[in-house]
Each structure stands twice: as structure tokens, then as C-alpha cells.
Design an enzyme around this catalytic site. Structure first.
Site, PDB file in Angstrom:
ATOM      1  N   GLY A 129      -4.037  17.313   8.238  1.00 25.70           N
ATOM      2  CA  GLY A 129      -4.458  15.349   8.526  1.00 25.70           C
ATOM      3  C   GLY A 129      -3.681  14.258  10.057  1.00 25.70           C
ATOM      4  O   GLY A 129      -4.041  13.201  10.164  1.00 25.70           O
TER       5      GLY A 129
ATOM      6  N   TYR B 170      -5.918   8.734   3.582  1.00 28.97           N
ATOM      7  CA  TYR B 170      -4.664   7.707   3.696  1.00 28.97           C
ATOM      8  C   TYR B 170      -5.467   7.396   4.619  1.00 28.97           C
ATOM      9  O   TYR B 170      -6.103   5.590   4.280  1.00 28.97           O
ATOM     10  CB  TYR B 170      -3.422   8.180   4.325  1.00 28.97           C
ATOM     11  CG  TYR B 170      -2.515   6.290   5.429  1.00 28.97           C
ATOM     12  CD1 TYR B 170      -2.138   4.944   4.126  1.00 28.97           C
ATOM     13  CD2 TYR B 170      -2.673   6.600   6.370  1.00 28.97           C
ATOM     14  CE1 TYR B 170      -2.232   4.104   5.011  1.00 28.97           C
ATOM     15  CE2 TYR B 170      -2.148   5.508   6.891  1.00 28.97           C
ATOM     16  CZ  TYR B 170      -1.770   4.292   6.315  1.00 28.97           C
ATOM     17  OH  TYR B 170      -1.263   3.288   6.657  1.00 28.97           O
TER      18      TYR B 170
ATOM     19  N   ALA C 204       0.800  -1.430  -0.394  1.00 23.81           N
ATOM     20  CA  ALA C 204       0.190  -0.336   0.053  1.00 23.81           C
ATOM     21  C   ALA C 204       1.038   1.257  -0.042  1.00 23.81           C
ATOM     22  O   ALA C 204       1.992   1.343   0.238  1.00 23.81           O
ATOM     23  CB  ALA C 204      -1.190   0.075   1.083  1.00 23.81           C
TER      24      ALA C 204
HETATM   25  N1  LIG Z   1       4.607   1.672   9.304  1.00 23.35           N
HETATM   26  C1  LIG Z   1       4.084   2.913  10.218  1.00 23.35           C
HETATM   27  O1  LIG Z   1       3.693   2.898  10.933  1.00 23.35           O
HETATM   28  C2  LIG Z   1       3.217   1.578   9.545  1.00 23.35           C
HETATM   29  C3  LIG Z   1       1.685   2.561  10.523  1.00 23.35           C
HETATM   30  C4  LIG Z   1      -0.090   1.752  10.673  1.00 23.35           C
HETATM   31  C5  LIG Z   1      -0.292   0.746   9.372  1.00 23.35           C
HETATM   32  N2  LIG Z   1       1.096   0.213   8.209  1.00 23.35           N
HETATM   33  C6  LIG Z   1       0.279  -0.169   6.727  1.00 23.35           C
HETATM   34  O2  LIG Z   1       1.498  -0.795   6.760  1.00 23.35           O
HETATM   35  C7  LIG Z   1       2.293  -1.531   5.598  1.00 23.35           C
HETATM   36  C8  LIG Z   1       3.147  -1.758   5.453  1.00 23.35           C
HETATM   37  O3  LIG Z   1       3.840  -0.049   6.535  1.00 23.35           O
HETATM   38  P1  LIG Z   1       5.279   0.035   5.500  1.00 23.35           P
HETATM   39  O4  LIG Z   1       5.670   0.652   7.134  1.00 23.35           O
HETATM   40  O5  LIG Z   1       6.361  -2.078   6.191  1.00 23.35           O
HETATM   41  O6  LIG Z   1       5.550   0.172   3.952  1.00 23.35           O
HETATM   42  P2  LIG Z   1       6.651   0.163   2.956  1.00 23.35           P
HETATM   43  O7  LIG Z   1       5.995   1.282   2.152  1.00 23.35           O
HETATM   44  O8  LIG Z   1       7.692  -0.527   3.509  1.00 23.35           O
HETATM   45  O9  LIG Z   1       6.241  -1.417   2.841  1.00 23.35           O
HETATM   46  C9  LIG Z   1       4.861  -1.453   1.679  1.00 23.35           C
HETATM   47  C10 LIG Z   1       5.648  -2.824   0.431  1.00 23.35           C
HETATM   48  O10 LIG Z   1       4.833  -2.638  -0.561  1.00 23.35           O
HETATM   49  C11 LIG Z   1       5.099  -2.250  -1.550  1.00 23.35           C
HETATM   50  N3  LIG Z   1       4.284  -2.169  -2.037  1.00 23.35           N
HETATM   51  C12 LIG Z   1       3.708  -1.069  -2.342  1.00 23.35           C
HETATM   52  N4  LIG Z   1       2.382  -1.003  -3.153  1.00 23.35           N
HETATM   53  C13 LIG Z   1       2.913  -2.161  -4.128  1.00 23.35           C
HETATM   54  C14 LIG Z   1       1.691  -2.608  -5.280  1.00 23.35           C
HETATM   55  N5  LIG Z   1       0.744  -1.716  -5.897  1.00 23.35           N
HETATM   56  N6  LIG Z   1       1.808  -3.611  -5.659  1.00 23.35           N
HETATM   57  C15 LIG Z   1       3.039  -4.024  -5.253  1.00 23.35           C
HETATM   58  N7  LIG Z   1       4.142  -3.490  -4.105  1.00 23.35           N
HETATM   59  C16 LIG Z   1       3.409  -2.968  -3.588  1.00 23.35           C
HETATM   60  C17 LIG Z   1       5.943  -1.409  -1.588  1.00 23.35           C
HETATM   61  O11 LIG Z   1       7.470  -1.643  -2.335  1.00 23.35           O
HETATM   62  C18 LIG Z   1       6.757  -1.794  -0.039  1.00 23.35           C
HETATM   63  O12 LIG Z   1       7.986  -2.946  -0.032  1.00 23.35           O
HETATM   64  C19 LIG Z   1       0.866  -0.498   4.689  1.00 23.35           C
HETATM   65  O13 LIG Z   1      -0.348  -0.803   4.423  1.00 23.35           O
HETATM   66  C20 LIG Z   1       0.654   0.728   5.974  1.00 23.35           C
HETATM   67  O14 LIG Z   1      -0.190   0.983   5.356  1.00 23.35           O
HETATM   68  C21 LIG Z   1       2.243   1.432   8.261  1.00 23.35           C
HETATM   69  O1  LIG Z   2       9.335  14.965  10.859  1.00 21.68           O
HETATM   70  C1  LIG Z   2       8.264  14.953  11.221  1.00 21.68           C
HETATM   71  C2  LIG Z   2       7.797  13.814  10.841  1.00 21.68           C
HETATM   72  C3  LIG Z   2       6.293  13.626  11.762  1.00 21.68           C
HETATM   73  N1  LIG Z   2       6.372  13.980  12.938  1.00 21.68           N
HETATM   74  C4  LIG Z   2       4.889  14.465  14.344  1.00 21.68           C
HETATM   75  O2  LIG Z   2       5.638  12.605  14.733  1.00 21.68           O
HETATM   76  C5  LIG Z   2       3.951  11.898  14.652  1.00 21.68           C
HETATM   77  C6  LIG Z   2       4.075  10.787  13.739  1.00 21.68           C
HETATM   78  O3  LIG Z   2       4.224  10.686  12.824  1.00 21.68           O
HETATM   79  P1  LIG Z   2       5.049  10.440  11.305  1.00 21.68           P
HETATM   80  O4  LIG Z   2       5.610   9.005  12.189  1.00 21.68           O
HETATM   81  O5  LIG Z   2       5.005   9.877  10.409  1.00 21.68           O
HETATM   82  O6  LIG Z   2       3.564   8.471  11.716  1.00 21.68           O
HETATM   83  P2  LIG Z   2       1.931   9.185  10.892  1.00 21.68           P
HETATM   84  O7  LIG Z   2       1.678   9.857  10.643  1.00 21.68           O
HETATM   85  O8  LIG Z   2       1.602   8.818  12.746  1.00 21.68           O
HETATM   86  O9  LIG Z   2       1.663   7.227  10.771  1.00 21.68           O
HETATM   87  C7  LIG Z   2       2.670   6.403  10.954  1.00 21.68           C
HETATM   88  O10 LIG Z   2       1.160   5.446  12.039  1.00 21.68           O
HETATM   89  C8  LIG Z   2       0.392   5.551  11.348  1.00 21.68           C
HETATM   90  C9  LIG Z   2      -0.624   4.681  12.221  1.00 21.68           C
HETATM   91  O11 LIG Z   2      -1.378   6.074  13.430  1.00 21.68           O
HETATM   92  C10 LIG Z   2      -0.151   4.719   9.994  1.00 21.68           C
HETATM   93  O12 LIG Z   2      -1.366   4.668   9.615  1.00 21.68           O
HETATM   94  C11 LIG Z   2       1.372   5.892   9.020  1.00 21.68           C
HETATM   95  O13 LIG Z   2       1.070   4.560   7.823  1.00 21.68           O
HETATM   96  C12 LIG Z   2       2.760   5.519   9.377  1.00 21.68           C
HETATM   97  O14 LIG Z   2       3.171   6.844   8.639  1.00 21.68           O
HETATM   98  C13 LIG Z   2       3.048  12.897  13.750  1.00 21.68           C
HETATM   99  O15 LIG Z   2       2.783  13.536  15.114  1.00 21.68           O
HETATM  100  C14 LIG Z   2       3.707  13.865  13.028  1.00 21.68           C
HETATM  101  O16 LIG Z   2       3.268  15.033  13.011  1.00 21.68           O
HETATM  102  C15 LIG Z   2       7.172  15.658  13.568  1.00 21.68           C
HETATM  103  O17 LIG Z   2       7.021  16.215  13.771  1.00 21.68           O
HETATM  104  N2  LIG Z   2       7.910  15.922  12.909  1.00 21.68           N
END
Ligand SMILES: NC(=O)c1ccc[n+]([C@@H]2O[C@H](COP(=O)([O-])OP(=O)(O)OC[C@H]3O[C@@H](n4cnc5c(N)ncnc54)[C@H](O)[C@@H]3O)[C@@H](O)[C@H]2O)c1
Ligand SMILES: O=c1ccn([C@@H]2O[C@H](COP(=O)(O)OP(=O)(O)O[C@H]3O[C@H](CO)[C@@H](O)[C@H](O)[C@H]3O)[C@@H](O)[C@H]2O)c(=O)[nH]1
Length: 328
Positions: free
Chosen positions: A283, A140, A74
Site C-alpha cells: 500500500g 486507510y 481515527a
Molecule cells: N500522523 C500523520 O502523519 C498523519 C498524516 C495524515 C493524516 N493524519 C490523520 O491525522 C489524524 C491524527 O493522527 P495522529 O498521528 O495524531 O494519530 P493519533 O493516533 O496520535 O491520534 C488519534 C487520536 O484519536 C483517538 N481516537 C481514535 N479513534 C477514536 C474513537 N473512535 N473515539 C475516540 N477517540 C479516538 C486516539 O486515542 C488518539 O488520541 C488521524 O485522523 C490521521 O488519519 C495523520
Molecule cells: O520502519 C519503517 C517505517 C516507514 N518506512 C517508510 O517510510 C515512509 C514513511 O512511512 P510512515 O512514517 O509509516 O508514514 P506513511 O505510511 O507515509 O503515512 C503517514 O503519512 C500519511 C500521509 O502521507 C498519513 O496519511 C498517515 O496517517 C501517516 O501514518 C514510507 O515510505 C514507509 O515505507 C520504512 O521504510 N521503515
């Protein structure tokens, strides 16, 4: 039989692939490597390509005996989604539609997928429970909630069972030191703070210090990526046991502000981390903290890294040993 992991070369996907391999599972991955890294895959069979490529998906399902799917692929950045909504609907909603269509054709009826705390929007109360109001504050989160609703109809109509895992903020790295967080460009708070400690950035921007929180900065619930990986394996077992579709929060139930994260990172690294206060980011809800009581009782999930210092230390082990990430 194999487990298909979409987005398995990404941050959370690669840690989950590692966990599945350790438990002796056969793993097939589809990833377009747009934000993922080939080097992050410690095993499994990779199909390099896009989820929206229906021919590739059909080939993958015909060449492998897939039992269940774990769906990470995603676009996942809150800020970017508020600038480019088309990208988010296309990749997240249409991508999921393509995947569910391929699963239906192949007769695969189990899927575990990445949802998010962003489905709640500005919460009614904290800690947030799964039954609380879902009113996303950004594109998102809206696309992730739409994915959940699609799954629910595909269950009702076609009997495809799902587990939606609403994770809060993923952080940290694998204990082996082999894999960690490397988003390009990086936008997540903890890696940016650590890159600032490494002097790869001049300063860390704090997005808003006028929120209704104790120190004015946003509060988040940081959860270790290996605890998330463990929850996915448990969710697959839950579906294998014939249980019904379900939704679970995954967080530690502890909220830390942006300023607290920076202070903890200073303590862990022993280095200077200059800070610049900027405007709020569109957002961003003020506070997101999970109740994970349901995942604990139903999945038997018990996160091992509750402490923020411990989580940041694990991230620091990866960033300090791999300052260029995967390096490509
Ligand atoms: N990182 C967070 O804090 C967080 C929190 C909540 C939910 N999520 C969700 O968890 C999932 C993974 O997050 P992440 O941080 O590991 O992200 P990431 O970007 O590291 O991983 C996503 C992977 O999916 C692949 N990808 C994306 N779109 C694709 C497509 N259309 N076809 C094939 N491959 C595709 C990318 O190349 C990547 O390897 C996401 O769905 C994200 O929304 C992440
Ligand atoms: O340079 C930066 C980056 C982030 N933030 C703040 O730090 C917090 C965390 O931000 P970030 O690490 O970007 O994570 P989120 O926006 O909270 O989103 C993450 O966590 C979500 C779940 O809570 C997931 O759904 C998203 O995929 C994942 O990117 C937020 O308040 C941001 O505004 C800053 O102040 N400075």
C-alpha cells in the site's frame, strides 16, 4: 462557545489543542485514549470515551455550547489498514457518521477534519494538487476519501460546512518540549529512526529500495506538527467567516527519501543508526509530495519549519528528553 476536538489526546490533536488554548479558545476533547495520552492534553475538558458511543456524544453536545468541531479521531496506519480493513471502516467511516449525526442533532454546522495524502494513491504527477485524481492505494486512504465524500453530502443536504485538510507526513514536536510524538506501537519513520539512534531498537528497516526514485526508497513530504496545528486554527477561522466547504493539501512541497531521512537523523543526533533493507510494505506509493499553494493563498498558511533538519531536530529534542515518551 467551545471547539470540540475529537482525538485531541493524540499526536496532531494535542498540538492543535495547545495552539487553540494559546489563542484563548475554549476546548472540549473526546478521546478513547487507545492511541492517545492523557498527559498530552495541556488543557481543555476531556470526555474519555469513544466517538461511536452515541449516548456519550449526545451528553457532550448537551453539556457544552459547541461552535465547531476539529475531527482527528481515527485509525491511521497504512500497513495496519491492509491487514484489518474492518477496523478502518468501523472507526473512520462509522465513527464519522456518528459524529455528523450528533452535530446535526445539536445544530453544529462547522467541521475541520484530518484527511490525508493517502487519498491520492499513486499520484499522476508531483507536486500533487487538490484537483488531481484520488485513487487510494490502501484501505486507510480509501476510508479517508469516503469521509470526505460523506462530508460533501452532509453539506449539500444539511448545510454542514467542512474543511478537509489532506496532510502529508506529520513530524516534529512542540517548541515547549512538553508534548511530542508517541504512537504505541510506533510505526512512523522518524520516531523509529530516532529510537534506533537511542539504541531502543537494533536497526531501522527500510521498506523497499527498488522504487522508481533516485535512491530506490520512498519519497515523502514531511511537515511540522505545529505548522499543521496552525492550519487547523486557520481553517476554523475560514469557516467562521462564512466561507464554503473546501479541501486543502498541507505539506512543504519538498520530497525526502527514507535514506535521506536516516542520513539527516545521523547528522542531527551524531549517533549510529544501523539500517536493514526489507521488502516493500503493502500500500506504499513511491512518491507523495504536496502542492500547498491553495492553503497558502486561501488560508494564508505559511509553514515555519520547511527544512528537514529543523523538523528532525525538533523531534530529537522530544525523543532524547523523553526516551519513554509519555512513560505510562
Ligand atoms: N500522523 C500523520 O502523519 C498523519 C498524516 C495524515 C493524516 N493524519 C490523520 O491525522 C489524524 C491524527 O493522527 P495522529 O498521528 O495524531 O494519530 P493519533 O493516533 O496520535 O491520534 C488519534 C487520536 O484519536 C483517538 N481516537 C481514535 N479513534 C477514536 C474513537 N473512535 N473515539 C475516540 N477517540 C479516538 C486516539 O486515542 C488518539 O488520541 C488521524 O485522523 C490521521 O488519519 C495523520
Ligand atoms: O520502519 C519503517 C517505517 C516507514 N518506512 C517508510 O517510510 C515512509 C514513511 O512511512 P510512515 O512514517 O509509516 O508514514 P506513511 O505510511 O507515509 O503515512 C503517514 O503519512 C500519511 C500521509 O502521507 C498519513 O496519511 C498517515 O496517517 C501517516 O501514518 C514510507 O515510505 C514507509 O515505507 C520504512 O521504510 N521503515
Amino acid at each position: 462557545m467551545a471547539i470540540l476536538v475529537t482525538g485531541g489526546a493524540g499526536y496532531i490533536g494535542s498540538h492543535t489543542v495547545a495552539e487553540l488554548l494559546e489563542r484563548g479558545e475554549e476546548v472540549v476533547v473526546i478521546d478513547n485514549l487507545l492511541t492517545g495520552h492523557r498527559e498530552a492534553l495541556l488543557g481543555g475538558k476531556l470526555y474519555e470515551g469513544d466517538l461511536r458511543d452515541k449516548e456519550l456524544l449526545a451528553k457532550l453536545f448537551s453539556e457544552n455550547n459547541i461552535e465547531a468541531v476539529i475531527h482527528f479521531a481515527a485509525s491511521s496506519l497504512v500497513g495496519e489498514s491492509m491487514k484489518d480493513p474492518v477496523k478502518y471502516y468501523d472507526n473512520n467511516v462509522y465513527g464519522t457518521q456518528c459524529l455528523l449525526e450528533a452535530m446535526q442533532k445539536a445544530g453544529v454546522d462547522k467541521i475541520v477534519f484530518s484527511s490525508t495524502a493517502a487519498t491520492y494513491g499513486e499520484p499522476e504527477k508531483v507536486p500533487i494538487e487538490e484537483t488531481d485524481r484520488t485513487e487510494p492505494a490502501n484501505v486507510y486512504g480509501e476510508t479517508k476519501l469516503t469521509m470526505e465524500r460523506m462530508m460533501s453530502w452532509f453539506d449539500k443536504v444539511l448545510g454542514i460546512k467542512y474543511v478537509a485538510l489532506r496532510y502529508f507526513n506529520a513530524a516534529g514536536a512542540h517548541a515547549s518540549g512538553k508534548i511530542g510524538e508517541d504512537h504505541r506501537p510506533e510505526s512512523h519513520l522518524i520516531p523509529l529512526v530516532l529510537q534506533t539512534a537511542l539504541k531502543q531498537r537494533e536497526s531501522i528497516a527500510v521498506f523497499g529500495d527498488d522504487y522508481p526514485t533516485e535512491d530506490g526508497t520512498c519519497v515523502r513530504d514531511y511537515i511540522h506538527v505545529s505548522d499543521l496545528a496552525d492550519a487547523h486554527v486557520r481553517a476554523v477561522s475560514y469557516l467562521r467567516s462564512g466561507n464554503d466547504s473546501n479541501v486543502f493539501n498541507l505539506g512543504n512541497g519538498l520530497g525526502f527519501s527514507v535514506k535521506q531521512v536516516i542520513e539527516t537523523a545521523k547528522k542531527v543526533t551524531g549517533l549510529e543508526i544501523p539500517v536493514v533493507i526489507q521488502e516493500r510494505r503493502a500500500g506504499d506509493p513511491a512518491v507523495l509530495v504536496a502542492s500547498s499553494a491553495k492553503a497558502r493563498s486561501v488560508l494564508g498558511w505559511n509553514p515555519q519549519h520547511a527544512d528537514l533538519e529543523n523538523i528532525i531536530q525538533s523531534a530529537w529534542n522530544w525523543h532524547s528528553a523523553n526516551p519513554q515518551g509519555y512513560g505510562e
